[in-house]
Design a protein around this motif. Structure first.
Motif, PDB file in Angstrom:
ATOM      1  N   GLY A  51       0.818  -1.216   0.000  1.00  0.00           N
ATOM      2  CA  GLY A  51       0.000   0.000   0.000  1.00  0.00           C
ATOM      3  C   GLY A  51       0.849   1.263   0.000  1.00  0.00           C
ATOM      4  N   ILE A  52       1.919   1.244   0.811  1.00  0.00           N
ATOM      5  CA  ILE A  52       2.818   2.404   0.851  1.00  0.00           C
ATOM      6  C   ILE A  52       3.455   2.624  -0.527  1.00  0.00           C
ATOM      7  N   LEU A  53       3.882   1.532  -1.162  1.00  0.00           N
ATOM      8  CA  LEU A  53       4.508   1.654  -2.483  1.00  0.00           C
ATOM      9  C   LEU A  53       3.518   2.210  -3.508  1.00  0.00           C
ATOM     10  N   ILE A  54       2.279   1.706  -3.479  1.00  0.00           N
ATOM     11  CA  ILE A  54       1.251   2.212  -4.403  1.00  0.00           C
ATOM     12  C   ILE A  54       0.967   3.681  -4.128  1.00  0.00           C
ATOM     13  N   LEU A  55       0.951   4.068  -2.838  1.00  0.00           N
ATOM     14  CA  LEU A  55       0.708   5.465  -2.477  1.00  0.00           C
ATOM     15  C   LEU A  55       1.785   6.380  -3.052  1.00  0.00           C
ATOM     16  N   PHE A  56       3.028   5.965  -2.974  1.00  0.00           N
ATOM     17  CA  PHE A  56       4.112   6.780  -3.517  1.00  0.00           C
ATOM     18  C   PHE A  56       4.051   6.843  -5.054  1.00  0.00           C
ATOM     19  N   ILE A  57       3.577   5.762  -5.680  1.00  0.00           N
ATOM     20  CA  ILE A  57       3.391   5.797  -7.134  1.00  0.00           C
ATOM     21  C   ILE A  57       2.318   6.826  -7.501  1.00  0.00           C
ATOM     22  N   LEU A  58       1.239   6.888  -6.688  1.00  0.00           N
ATOM     23  CA  LEU A  58       0.201   7.911  -6.911  1.00  0.00           C
ATOM     24  C   LEU A  58       0.776   9.303  -6.700  1.00  0.00           C
ATOM     25  N   PHE A  59       1.598   9.458  -5.630  1.00  0.00           N
ATOM     26  CA  PHE A  59       2.253  10.749  -5.397  1.00  0.00           C
ATOM     27  C   PHE A  59       3.099  11.153  -6.596  1.00  0.00           C
ATOM     28  N   ARG A  60       3.773  10.154  -7.170  1.00  0.00           N
ATOM     29  CA  ARG A  60       4.608  10.432  -8.346  1.00  0.00           C
ATOM     30  C   ARG A  60       3.757  10.974  -9.502  1.00  0.00           C
ATOM     31  N   ASN A  61       2.611  10.339  -9.757  1.00  0.00           N
ATOM     32  CA  ASN A  61       1.744  10.792 -10.848  1.00  0.00           C
ATOM     33  C   ASN A  61       1.186  12.189 -10.580  1.00  0.00           C
ATOM     34  N   LEU A  62       0.799  12.444  -9.322  1.00  0.00           N
ATOM     35  CA  LEU A  62       0.282  13.778  -8.969  1.00  0.00           C
ATOM     36  C   LEU A  62       1.372  14.829  -9.107  1.00  0.00           C
ATOM     37  N   PHE A  63       2.590  14.457  -8.698  1.00  0.00           N
ATOM     38  CA  PHE A  63       3.709  15.404  -8.807  1.00  0.00           C
ATOM     39  C   PHE A  63       3.978  15.745 -10.265  1.00  0.00           C
ATOM     40  N   THR A  64       3.999  14.721 -11.122  1.00  0.00           N
ATOM     41  CA  THR A  64       4.277  14.942 -12.543  1.00  0.00           C
ATOM     42  C   THR A  64       3.181  15.778 -13.203  1.00  0.00           C
ATOM     43  N   LYS A  65       1.939  15.529 -12.814  1.00  0.00           N
ATOM     44  CA  LYS A  65       0.810  16.165 -13.495  1.00  0.00           C
ATOM     45  C   LYS A  65       0.544  17.584 -13.013  1.00  0.00           C
ATOM     46  N   TYR A  66       0.749  17.846 -11.719  1.00  0.00           N
ATOM     47  CA  TYR A  66       0.355  19.148 -11.168  1.00  0.00           C
ATOM     48  C   TYR A  66       1.547  19.945 -10.625  1.00  0.00           C
ATOM     49  N   VAL A  67       2.257  19.355  -9.655  1.00  0.00           N
ATOM     50  CA  VAL A  67       3.327  20.105  -8.980  1.00  0.00           C
ATOM     51  C   VAL A  67       4.448  20.451  -9.951  1.00  0.00           C
ATOM     52  N   PHE A  68       4.851  19.485 -10.773  1.00  0.00           N
ATOM     53  CA  PHE A  68       5.954  19.736 -11.704  1.00  0.00           C
ATOM     54  C   PHE A  68       5.573  20.793 -12.737  1.00  0.00           C
ATOM     55  N   GLN A  69       4.323  20.754 -13.207  1.00  0.00           N
ATOM     56  CA  GLN A  69       3.863  21.767 -14.165  1.00  0.00           C
ATOM     57  C   GLN A  69       3.861  23.158 -13.533  1.00  0.00           C
ATOM     58  N   LEU A  70       3.502  23.220 -12.241  1.00  0.00           N
ATOM     59  CA  LEU A  70       3.534  24.506 -11.531  1.00  0.00           C
ATOM     60  C   LEU A  70       4.966  25.019 -11.402  1.00  0.00           C
ATOM     61  N   ILE A  71       5.894  24.094 -11.110  1.00  0.00           N
ATOM     62  CA  ILE A  71       7.309  24.482 -11.017  1.00  0.00           C
ATOM     63  C   ILE A  71       7.812  25.008 -12.356  1.00  0.00           C
ATOM     64  N   LEU A  72       7.403  24.363 -13.453  1.00  0.00           N
ATOM     65  CA  LEU A  72       7.816  24.817 -14.782  1.00  0.00           C
ATOM     66  C   LEU A  72       7.276  26.207 -15.085  1.00  0.00           C
ATOM     67  N   LYS A  73       6.024  26.484 -14.685  1.00  0.00           N
ATOM     68  CA  LYS A  73       5.450  27.809 -14.910  1.00  0.00           C
ATOM     69  C   LYS A  73       6.206  28.877 -14.131  1.00  0.00           C
ATOM     70  N   LEU A  74       6.560  28.555 -12.874  1.00  0.00           N
ATOM     71  CA  LEU A  74       7.331  29.505 -12.074  1.00  0.00           C
ATOM     72  C   LEU A  74       8.726  29.717 -12.662  1.00  0.00           C
ATOM     73  N   ALA A  75       9.353  28.609 -13.145  1.00  0.00           N
ATOM     74  CA  ALA A  75      10.682  28.727 -13.751  1.00  0.00           C
ATOM     75  C   ALA A  75      10.616  29.518 -15.050  1.00  0.00           C
ATOM     76  N   GLY A  76       9.475  29.412 -15.763  1.00  0.00           N
ATOM     77  CA  GLY A  76       9.326  30.147 -17.017  1.00  0.00           C
ATOM     78  C   GLY A  76       9.245  31.651 -16.827  1.00  0.00           C
ATOM     79  N   LYS A  77       8.963  32.099 -15.613  1.00  0.00           N
ATOM     80  CA  LYS A  77       8.876  33.542 -15.341  1.00  0.00           C
ATOM     81  C   LYS A  77      10.233  34.155 -15.017  1.00  0.00           C
ATOM     82  N   THR A  78      11.259  33.334 -14.923  1.00  0.00           N
ATOM     83  CA  THR A  78      12.602  33.851 -14.669  1.00  0.00           C
ATOM     84  C   THR A  78      13.167  34.490 -15.944  1.00  0.00           C
ATOM     85  N   PRO A  79      14.175  35.371 -15.816  1.00  0.00           N
ATOM     86  CA  PRO A  79      14.718  36.063 -17.005  1.00  0.00           C
ATOM     87  C   PRO A  79      15.289  35.118 -18.063  1.00  0.00           C
ATOM     88  N   THR A  80      15.793  33.956 -17.657  1.00  0.00           N
ATOM     89  CA  THR A  80      16.340  32.994 -18.614  1.00  0.00           C
ATOM     90  C   THR A  80      15.599  31.662 -18.483  1.00  0.00           C
TER      91      THR A  80
END
Length: 371
Positions: free
Chosen positions: A28-57
């Protein structure tokens, strides 16, 4: 005896229940972390990319993109470590298991750095721009592949040491077999040396138009073994570096200016005065044209041809780009046609004039009377 058997069976059932319970929690713990991975890739990582895109370079954006998939697998490694705390068959602090996890972390870090050093990520191009383009474009793919080879070699070395493997013995073994390897890979070594010669002498760079006895086209890539050239028919030709390094190379992209030369044939009925006026007007038109190089402009009555009076035109365009060069040539030809129409001069075409003498005419008439 019956009671003892009952107690033993009950304890066995309790033991099996505890084992299954811990195993279920671990999965169950392993499956939970796999779900966390999918959520991170789909939402958190995209948010990080948007914030990084606002930098000068876009430097940080390229770093995050290079480590996107390694970070995703990092969640699984963390999940494995946490799940092992409940896993009934292997202890969390098992030495072999910890070595495996550390090796996986090394692989993920190498994976991210490997992606980051790719020529397609543009990270090396960004660094080159920061230092005012001090590195030639042809060196960037070569540097990229060298960094990748070094990264893989270091990664294998560190993982080998993690599992207590004698890396020094491996290096010594490679040294002893180096001569045999070189003899077996003679052609590969020749291509590598050819690539080094091309990189050091720099007869061309990425994106330049070259002509060799083997191929003509635009350079797309150079690696340890070969150079990839895109022909004008859009075919991709891979030329071994050893071949390319030993061939004469014409680099058309490094022309300072581009030549236009041809003969303009005028009709033999054109008078001397008209020829002089046409030559003068064409030369003036070329000298006042913004895209014609002013240093070398030649317009002169050059020769008496079989069916034309030939005017030589010899000049250069400022641009070396083929499409722009053709456009300028078109404009100049149209302007020349205007000058010829203004002066009432015709362009000659291949023709022959047959003169019949009076004696020949009388002979034809006599022959006709016999008929």
């Amino acid at each position: 005896m019956a009671f003892d058997s009952f107690v033993m069976a009950f304890l066995g059932m309790q033991l099996d229940y505890e084992v299954l319970k811990d195993l279920g929690i671990s999965i169950g713990i392993l499956i939970l972390f796999i779900l966390f991975r999918n959520l991170f890739t789909k939402y958190v990582f995209q948010l990080i990319l948007k914030l990084a895109g606002k930098t000068p370079t876009d430097f940080f954006t390229k770093i995050f993109l290079a480590f996107e998939r390694p970070l995703g697998w990092g969640f699984i490694i963390i999940g494995l470590y946490v799940a092992m705390d409940y896993f009934p068959f292997i202890e969390q602090h098992n030495a072999l298991f910890l070595k495996f996890l550390r090796s996986m972390v090394i692989v993920l870090i190498t994976w991210g750095l490997f992606n980051l050093s790719s020529p397609t990520t543009g990270i090396l191009i960004s660094v080159n721009e920061k230092i005012n383009n001090k590195i030639d474009l042809i060196l960037l793919p070569f540097i990229s592949r060298t960094i990748r080879v070094i990264l893989i070699a270091i990664s294998i070395s560190v993982i080998g040491q993690e599992f207590d493997y004698d890396v020094n013995g491996l290096v010594a073994g490679l040294g002893l077999g180096g001569l045999a390897f070189a003899l077996a890979a003679k052609e590969a070594v020749g291509n590598l040396i050819g690539g080094i010669v091309i990189v050091t002498e720099k007869p061309f760079s990425i994106g330049e138009w070259i002509l060799t006895p083997s191929v003509e086209g635009t350079v797309e890539d150079i690696n340890f073994r070969s150079t990839k050239i895109r022909t004008f028919s859009q075919a991709l030709v891979t030329v071994p570096n050893s071949t390319l390094a030993n061939e004469p190379i014409t680099n058309w992209s490094r022309m300072g200016k581009r030549r236009i030369t041809f003969h303009l044939g005028l009709n033999y009925n054109t008078s001397k005065d008209k020829i002089e006026r046409v030559v003068h007007q064409i030369e003036q038109m070329l000298r006042t044209h913004d895209e014609v190089h002013p240093d070398t402009i030649m317009v002169a009555f050059d020769q008496y041809n079989d069916s034309s009076l030939d005017i030589l035109l010899y000049f250069f365009t400022n641009t070396t780009v083929w499409a722009e060069h053709v456009k300028i040539k078109h404009e100049i030809n149209i302007a020349i046609m205007g000058i010829l129409e203004e002066e009432g001069v015709e362009v000659a075409f291949p023709s022959r004039t047959i003169y019949v003498s009076p004696q020949s005419s009388e002979l034809f008439q006599t022959m006709g009377s016999f008929d």
